[in-house]
Design a protein around this motif. Structure first.
Motif, PDB file in Angstrom:
ATOM      1  N   ASP A  98       0.920  -1.276  -0.025  1.00  0.00           N
ATOM      2  CA  ASP A  98       0.012   0.055  -0.086  1.00  0.00           C
ATOM      3  C   ASP A  98       1.136   1.399  -0.004  1.00  0.00           C
ATOM      4  OD1 ASP A  98      -1.920   2.115   0.422  1.00  0.00           O
ATOM      5  OD2 ASP A  98      -2.795   1.297   2.174  1.00  0.00           O
ATOM      6  N   ARG A  99       0.858   1.888  -1.165  1.00  0.00           N
ATOM      7  CA  ARG A  99       1.988   3.031  -1.323  1.00  0.00           C
ATOM      8  C   ARG A  99       1.529   4.381  -0.536  1.00  0.00           C
ATOM      9  NH1 ARG A  99       0.666   6.646  -5.529  1.00  0.00           N
ATOM     10  NH2 ARG A  99      -1.281   5.829  -6.846  1.00  0.00           N
ATOM     11  N   PHE A 100       0.142   4.372  -0.343  1.00  0.00           N
ATOM     12  CA  PHE A 100      -0.511   5.444   0.358  1.00  0.00           C
ATOM     13  C   PHE A 100      -0.059   5.258   2.078  1.00  0.00           C
ATOM     14  CE2 PHE A 100      -2.859   4.967  -3.409  1.00  0.00           C
ATOM     15  CZ  PHE A 100      -2.762   6.338  -3.982  1.00  0.00           C
ATOM     16  N   LEU A 101       0.208   4.160   2.362  1.00  0.00           N
ATOM     17  CA  LEU A 101       0.349   3.864   3.937  1.00  0.00           C
ATOM     18  C   LEU A 101       1.715   4.179   4.334  1.00  0.00           C
ATOM     19  CD1 LEU A 101      -0.916   2.667   6.350  1.00  0.00           C
ATOM     20  CD2 LEU A 101      -0.174   0.473   5.800  1.00  0.00           C
ATOM     21  N   PHE A 102       1.837   5.166   5.213  1.00  0.00           N
ATOM     22  CA  PHE A 102       3.130   5.886   5.786  1.00  0.00           C
ATOM     23  C   PHE A 102       4.217   6.211   4.347  1.00  0.00           C
ATOM     24  CE2 PHE A 102       2.228   2.114   8.493  1.00  0.00           C
ATOM     25  CZ  PHE A 102       2.167   2.909   9.598  1.00  0.00           C
ATOM     26  N   GLN A 103       3.369   6.952   3.658  1.00  0.00           N
ATOM     27  CA  GLN A 103       4.034   7.358   2.394  1.00  0.00           C
ATOM     28  C   GLN A 103       5.008   8.519   2.439  1.00  0.00           C
ATOM     29  OE1 GLN A 103       1.641   9.100  -0.747  1.00  0.00           O
ATOM     30  NE2 GLN A 103       0.087   9.792   0.764  1.00  0.00           N
ATOM     31  N   THR A 104       5.073   9.297   3.829  1.00  0.00           N
ATOM     32  CA  THR A 104       5.946  10.136   3.895  1.00  0.00           C
ATOM     33  C   THR A 104       7.019   9.881   5.032  1.00  0.00           C
ATOM     34  OG1 THR A 104       4.093  11.189   5.723  1.00  0.00           O
ATOM     35  CG2 THR A 104       4.191  12.047   3.498  1.00  0.00           C
ATOM     36  N   ALA A 105       6.663   8.591   5.650  1.00  0.00           N
ATOM     37  CA  ALA A 105       7.607   8.147   6.550  1.00  0.00           C
ATOM     38  C   ALA A 105       9.240   7.811   6.054  1.00  0.00           C
ATOM     39  CB  ALA A 105       7.169   7.108   7.099  1.00  0.00           C
ATOM     40  N   PRO A 106      10.401   8.153   6.690  1.00  0.00           N
ATOM     41  CA  PRO A 106      11.460   7.515   6.156  1.00  0.00           C
ATOM     42  C   PRO A 106      11.821   6.264   5.925  1.00  0.00           C
ATOM     43  CG  PRO A 106      11.450   8.324   8.299  1.00  0.00           C
ATOM     44  CD  PRO A 106      10.229   8.531   8.203  1.00  0.00           C
ATOM     45  N   PHE A 107      11.309   5.408   6.790  1.00  0.00           N
ATOM     46  CA  PHE A 107      11.285   3.852   6.411  1.00  0.00           C
ATOM     47  C   PHE A 107       9.910   3.290   6.053  1.00  0.00           C
ATOM     48  CE2 PHE A 107      14.287   5.377   9.553  1.00  0.00           C
ATOM     49  CZ  PHE A 107      15.637   5.262   8.627  1.00  0.00           C
ATOM     50  N   PRO A 108       9.236   3.577   4.902  1.00  0.00           N
ATOM     51  CA  PRO A 108       7.850   3.334   4.837  1.00  0.00           C
ATOM     52  C   PRO A 108       7.614   1.669   5.021  1.00  0.00           C
ATOM     53  CG  PRO A 108       8.667   4.012   2.797  1.00  0.00           C
ATOM     54  CD  PRO A 108       9.501   4.328   3.948  1.00  0.00           C
ATOM     55  N   THR A 109       8.550   0.882   4.293  1.00  0.00           N
ATOM     56  CA  THR A 109       8.170  -0.627   4.084  1.00  0.00           C
ATOM     57  C   THR A 109       8.537  -0.964   5.567  1.00  0.00           C
ATOM     58  OG1 THR A 109       9.499  -0.632   1.987  1.00  0.00           O
ATOM     59  CG2 THR A 109       9.290  -2.699   3.075  1.00  0.00           C
ATOM     60  N   LYS A 110       9.559  -0.539   6.234  1.00  0.00           N
ATOM     61  CA  LYS A 110       9.341  -1.189   7.773  1.00  0.00           C
ATOM     62  C   LYS A 110       8.358  -0.937   8.422  1.00  0.00           C
ATOM     63  CE  LYS A 110      12.066  -0.522  11.846  1.00  0.00           C
ATOM     64  NZ  LYS A 110      13.289   0.270  12.578  1.00  0.00           N
ATOM     65  N   ASP A 111       7.682   0.524   8.411  1.00  0.00           N
ATOM     66  CA  ASP A 111       6.481   0.851   9.084  1.00  0.00           C
ATOM     67  C   ASP A 111       5.145   0.007   8.563  1.00  0.00           C
ATOM     68  OD1 ASP A 111       7.848   2.621  10.267  1.00  0.00           O
ATOM     69  OD2 ASP A 111       7.370   4.296   9.273  1.00  0.00           O
ATOM     70  N   ARG A 112       5.302  -0.234   7.280  1.00  0.00           N
ATOM     71  CA  ARG A 112       4.203  -1.322   6.844  1.00  0.00           C
ATOM     72  C   ARG A 112       4.282  -2.527   7.522  1.00  0.00           C
ATOM     73  NH1 ARG A 112       5.344   1.171   0.978  1.00  0.00           N
ATOM     74  NH2 ARG A 112       4.386   3.031   1.223  1.00  0.00           N
ATOM     75  N   GLU A 113       5.472  -3.163   7.449  1.00  0.00           N
ATOM     76  CA  GLU A 113       5.528  -4.280   8.168  1.00  0.00           C
ATOM     77  C   GLU A 113       5.293  -4.311   9.600  1.00  0.00           C
ATOM     78  OE1 GLU A 113       9.581  -5.420   7.226  1.00  0.00           O
ATOM     79  OE2 GLU A 113       9.226  -6.406   5.212  1.00  0.00           O
ATOM     80  N   HIS A 114       5.711  -3.406  10.270  1.00  0.00           N
ATOM     81  CA  HIS A 114       5.223  -3.332  11.702  1.00  0.00           C
ATOM     82  C   HIS A 114       3.770  -3.138  12.091  1.00  0.00           C
ATOM     83  CE1 HIS A 114       5.842  -2.138  15.678  1.00  0.00           C
ATOM     84  NE2 HIS A 114       5.387  -0.987  15.740  1.00  0.00           N
ATOM     85  N   ALA A 115       3.142  -2.561  11.160  1.00  0.00           N
ATOM     86  CA  ALA A 115       1.592  -2.138  11.418  1.00  0.00           C
ATOM     87  C   ALA A 115       1.019  -3.442  10.852  1.00  0.00           C
ATOM     88  CB  ALA A 115       1.158  -0.977  10.282  1.00  0.00           C
ATOM     89  N   TYR A 116       1.490  -4.353   9.791  1.00  0.00           N
ATOM     90  CA  TYR A 116       0.638  -5.628   9.506  1.00  0.00           C
ATOM     91  C   TYR A 116       0.882  -6.614  10.613  1.00  0.00           C
ATOM     92  CZ  TYR A 116       0.024 -10.084   7.211  1.00  0.00           C
ATOM     93  OH  TYR A 116      -0.375 -11.234   6.780  1.00  0.00           O
ATOM     94  N   TYR A 117       2.182  -6.764  11.344  1.00  0.00           N
ATOM     95  CA  TYR A 117       2.401  -7.605  12.370  1.00  0.00           C
ATOM     96  C   TYR A 117       1.427  -7.458  13.386  1.00  0.00           C
ATOM     97  CZ  TYR A 117       5.931  -9.751   9.617  1.00  0.00           C
ATOM     98  OH  TYR A 117       6.924 -10.192   8.842  1.00  0.00           O
ATOM     99  N   GLN A 118       1.387  -5.981  13.970  1.00  0.00           N
ATOM    100  CA  GLN A 118       0.676  -5.710  14.980  1.00  0.00           C
ATOM    101  C   GLN A 118      -0.876  -5.952  14.727  1.00  0.00           C
ATOM    102  OE1 GLN A 118       2.007  -1.560  15.198  1.00  0.00           O
ATOM    103  NE2 GLN A 118       2.673  -1.962  17.327  1.00  0.00           N
ATOM    104  N   THR A 119      -1.365  -5.808  13.591  1.00  0.00           N
ATOM    105  CA  THR A 119      -2.833  -5.953  13.229  1.00  0.00           C
ATOM    106  C   THR A 119      -3.161  -7.556  13.274  1.00  0.00           C
ATOM    107  OG1 THR A 119      -2.859  -3.856  11.750  1.00  0.00           O
ATOM    108  CG2 THR A 119      -4.557  -5.367  11.584  1.00  0.00           C
ATOM    109  N   MET A 120      -2.447  -8.139  12.712  1.00  0.00           N
ATOM    110  CA  MET A 120      -2.413  -9.586  12.837  1.00  0.00           C
ATOM    111  C   MET A 120      -2.417 -10.260  14.243  1.00  0.00           C
ATOM    112  SD  MET A 120      -3.289 -10.233   9.724  1.00  0.00           S
ATOM    113  CE  MET A 120      -3.341 -11.997  10.124  1.00  0.00           C
TER     114      MET A 120
END
Length: 412
Positions: free
Chosen positions: A135-157
């Motif tokens: 999801d390119r809109f998720l954390f798109q302004t963060a310096p480490f968007p891929t890391k933040d997306r993985e973090h959010a995914y694991y927390q949600t699951m």
């Protein structure tokens, strides 16, 4: 005398012309947050009925297209004549599966059957982590968007699996973290501690300077100067604790009326290390443990800033200067901190007290995650804050002997 003076100071703070408008302002913010902002806040997991219907229409059109051209088997994306190998994907079957899945979620949402909806959403995310990771809109302004997306995914699951494993009924409030206890948890995780500390700073910024308007009366009190400062600090501390408790109780009560109270045994995902960047780096604590460990530090932080304000009041004798300097110190981390800041003045960031002012992010490992370090811990945070408090106490004792009662009032 001590009790009467303490009561007098408490009532002065409660009835201050600065306090009453501020309390009213906080009340407006609290009701706005609990009635309008958080109940209707959109997150990655918020269900959008319109978007779901549009997605279903798109999938339906795609299926019609595949059937019209007679291609309902494997779709080959790559083929080489030099190798007797073909790589294909069952697009039609996958679209049919997703159509049923999203139709089920839509129907469950309309029927308010959140148990089935959560089961379907969890099943979808287990098979489609790309819903977060791509999801390119998720954390798109963060310096480490891929890391933040993985973090959010694991927390949600981890949260969803916990909800399904518990015997608690799945409701809208529970699934979307809007129950009273979950709202308090999110408030503390998202700079809520900063807000509460600013309120404490505001209330205690004038407890000394206001006396200079009545110095003829107060100079004759049969209390030592240092004891007077201690009683003023205690009155500000008690008022602050009453105020914070009221804000938390009222906020939780408003959310409970709307979405239910919640459950103390829910699991809160915590990051325990940053080695594999998989689910192995995570663990859980109960919601009760998270709230307890966070709220128990608030009195220490409150005392720290109240005593600091006493020192600043002795030095500057102006409540607005005190408010400005204390607020600047409270938010000082925001002035220099980046996602790669692990040192300050050549020292590890975990040795500075301002790292722990936003204590809600310490217990769940969020501060370590954001700063890409593993040195910030709960125990070290308590120790650093205690040392800071001790240093402030020593400074206050020295300053109060230099700027005694006579000198303080004479400077007016």
């Amino acid at each position: 005398m001590n009790r009467n003076y303490l009561k007098h100071e408490f009532l002065l703070t409660a009835k201050s012309r600065r306090t009453i408008p501020f309390v009213f302002f906080v009340a407006v913010l609290l009701f706005s947050y609990c009635l309008f902002l958080w109940p209707y806040a959109n997150t990655k997991e918020s269900f959008n009925k319109k978007e779901t219907e549009e997605h279903l229409a798109y999938l339906g059109d795609q299926q019609k297209l595949w059937r019209s051209i007679g291609n309902t088997g494997l779709i080959f994306k790559w083929h080489s004549a030099s190798f007797s190998r073909q790589v294909g994907e069952p697009v039609y079957a996958e679209n049919a599966h997703n159509y049923e899945l999203f139709s089920g979620m839509l129907q469950s949402f309309e029927d308010r059957n959140f148990t089935r909806m959560l089961q379907l959403r969890t099943h979808y995310l287990q098979s489609n982590p790309g819903d977060y990771l791509e999801d390119r809109f998720l954390f798109q302004t963060a310096p480490f968007p891929t890391k933040d997306r993985e973090h959010a995914y694991y927390q949600t699951m981890m949260k969803y699996e916990d909800y399904l494993n518990k015997d608690h009924p799945i409701t809208f409030g529970l699934m979307y973290e809007k129950t009273g206890l979950q709202t308090l948890q999110n408030f503390l995780q998202n700079y809520g501690v900063y807000f509460l500390l600013f309120c404490i700073i505001y209330f205690s910024s004038e407890i000394l300077s206001r006396d200079r308007k009545h110095q003829a009366i107060l100079q004759g009190l049969p209390l030592s100067w240092y004891r007077q400062l201690n009683l003023k600090s205690l009155s500000a501390f008690l008022y602050s604790m009453v105020f914070i408790s009221s804000v938390i109780i009222v906020g939780v009560l408003i959310m409970t009326i709307q979405f239910g109270f919640g459950y103390f045994d829910l699991n809160v995902p915590i990051m325990i290390q940053q080695k594999t960047f998989t689910s192995e780096d995570y663990s859980v604590i109960s919601l009760a443990a998270y709230l307890g460990k966070t709220l128990v530090v608030l009195p220490l932080l409150a005392l720290l800033f109240i005593r600091l304000n006493i020192v600043l009041s002795l030095l500057f004798k102006n409540e607005w200067i005190v408010l400005f300097i204390s607020s600047l110190l409270l938010f000082s981390e925001r002035l220099y901190s980046t996602r790669s800041t692990t040192e300050l003045f050549g020292k590890d960031i975990s040795l500075f007290p301002q790292t722990y002012f936003d204590f809600g992010k310490i217990i769940d490992g969020e501060k370590n995650f954001l700063l890409n370090t593993e040195t910030i811990t709960y125990t070290k945070g308590i120790l650093v804050l205690l040392v800071t408090y001790f240093i402030i106490e020593v400074i206050l004792y020295i300053v109060s002997n230099i700027i005694n009662k006579r000198r303080f009032y004479k400077a007016s």
